[in-house]
Design a protein around this motif. Structure first.
Motif, short mmCIF file in Angstrom:
data_model
loop_
_atom_site.label_atom_id
_atom_site.label_comp_id
_atom_site.label_asym_id
_atom_site.label_seq_id
_atom_site.Cartn_x
_atom_site.Cartn_y
_atom_site.Cartn_z
N VAL A 188 -7.17 -2.82 -7.10
CA VAL A 188 -7.43 -1.40 -6.83
C VAL A 188 -8.68 -0.97 -7.58
O VAL A 188 -8.90 -1.37 -8.73
CB VAL A 188 -6.24 -0.53 -7.28
CG1 VAL A 188 -6.55 0.96 -7.08
CG2 VAL A 188 -4.97 -0.92 -6.54
N THR A 231 -8.16 -2.55 -1.98
CA THR A 231 -7.69 -1.17 -1.87
C THR A 231 -8.56 -0.24 -2.70
O THR A 231 -8.75 -0.46 -3.90
CB THR A 231 -6.22 -1.04 -2.32
OG1 THR A 231 -5.42 -1.95 -1.55
CG2 THR A 231 -5.72 0.37 -2.12
N LEU A 279 -3.65 7.76 3.36
CA LEU A 279 -4.21 6.52 3.90
C LEU A 279 -5.07 6.80 5.13
O LEU A 279 -4.58 7.29 6.14
CB LEU A 279 -3.08 5.56 4.26
CG LEU A 279 -3.50 4.17 4.75
CD1 LEU A 279 -4.23 3.40 3.64
CD2 LEU A 279 -2.27 3.38 5.22
N VAL A 291 0.83 -1.20 0.00
CA VAL A 291 0.00 0.00 0.00
C VAL A 291 0.87 1.26 0.00
O VAL A 291 0.56 2.24 -0.68
CB VAL A 291 -0.95 0.00 1.21
CG1 VAL A 291 -1.65 1.35 1.35
CG2 VAL A 291 -1.99 -1.11 1.08
N GLY A 337 -6.55 1.17 6.97
CA GLY A 337 -5.61 0.16 6.53
C GLY A 337 -4.20 0.47 6.99
O GLY A 337 -3.98 1.29 7.87
N ASN A 351 -8.16 -1.35 2.37
CA ASN A 351 -7.39 -0.12 2.55
C ASN A 351 -8.09 1.02 1.82
O ASN A 351 -8.60 0.83 0.71
CB ASN A 351 -5.98 -0.29 1.98
CG ASN A 351 -5.29 -1.52 2.51
OD1 ASN A 351 -4.93 -1.59 3.68
ND2 ASN A 351 -5.10 -2.51 1.64
N VAL A 359 -1.28 -4.98 -1.71
CA VAL A 359 -2.42 -4.60 -2.55
C VAL A 359 -2.84 -5.79 -3.40
O VAL A 359 -2.03 -6.37 -4.12
CB VAL A 359 -2.06 -3.41 -3.46
CG1 VAL A 359 -3.22 -3.09 -4.41
CG2 VAL A 359 -1.70 -2.19 -2.63
#
Length: 254
Positions: free
Chosen positions: A39, A60, A27, A3, A30, A94, A36
């Motif tokens: 996404v 994510t 961020l 991440v 997370g 995340n 990851v």
């Protein structure tokens, strides 16, 4: 990819340091050490995006709007401002927020609007840091209010929510200003400097103030002025990651 590596890539597109001082970006949910596994870009942290992540095993989300403006450590229910945000945490998803960093960035939400409406002699207002700002003022070919209304609705794929009274009688509009999302906190900064101001979330008080100063104000749906720039961001992050990233937004609010 971790991440933290993705955060660095996002930061190259829209530097977090340029966001408004009171806006918590980067961020939010997370950990940077997490790996990851997929996404998605989403305008909001809503139930639809959560279901999309679970269905497609994506962990994510790069979200334009943060669900909360607080940085979380040892997240628990007492700290959360919304139940849906807690569900992202429980699903180990995340969340990276870009918000006003994306608004003010090069080719971000504000710049995208300026290009979309072919503004000339562009000036920046609503300054965040150094020469970065959330608003754009520029010149356009002369139009009347009816023509501008049609142009706004066509270019933003939306409907004008409402306007102030003065706007309806404008015949010689030659300059316009934008702030993506909600921008009335900058209204007084441009009074007397532009023919028409276009943004979202306009109060009755602001309409009356604009009438007094003989400036048109056009209110559109909040996310309508943000979507073009977010599509541009999605193209950039897709190119950086060498994979096509999906952009999600709720069309009901467009």
């Amino acid at each position: 990819m971790k991440v933290v590596e993705l955060i660095k890539i996002v930061n190259q597109i829209c530097p977090f340091e340029d966001a408004f001082e009171d806006d918590k970006v980067s961020l939010l949910i997370g950990a940077g050490t997490n790996t990851v596994s997929g996404v998605v870009v989403s305008h909001d942290l809503d139930e639809a995006t959560l279901k999309y992540c679970i269905k497609n095993k994506i962990n994510t989300v790069i979200s334009y709007h943060p669900a909360t403006y607080r940085q979380f450590e040892n997240l628990n229910e007492d700290l959360m401002l919304s139940k849906i945000s807690l569900n992202y945490y429980k699903e180990n998803i995340n969340v990276i927020s870009i918000h006003t960093a994306q608004d003010v960035s090069n080719d971000g939400n504000a710049d995208t609007l300026a290009k979309l409406f072919d503004l000339k002699n562009i000036k920046i207002f609503g300054i965040t840091s150094e020469e970065k700002g959330v608003g754009r003022i520029g010149d356009i070919n002369k139009v009347d209010s009816d023509s501008l209304r049609i142009t706004i609705e066509n270019k933003l794929s939306t409907k004008v929510v409402r306007t102030n009274q003065y706007f309806n009688n404008q015949k010689n509009i030659q300059s316009i200003a934008f702030v993506p999302g909600s921008g009335t906190q900058f209204l007084e900064e441009i009074l007397g400097k532009v023919d028409v101001f276009i943004t979202g979330d306009v109060s009755h008080h602001h309409f009356l103030l604009a009438d007094e100063y003989q400036m048109g104000v056009v209110q559109v749906n909040h996310i309508s002025t943000e979507i073009p720039g977010m599509k541009n961001f999605t193209d950039k992050i897709s190119e950086s990651l060498n994979t096509q990233i999906t952009y999600l937004h709720n069309e009901y609010y467009e």
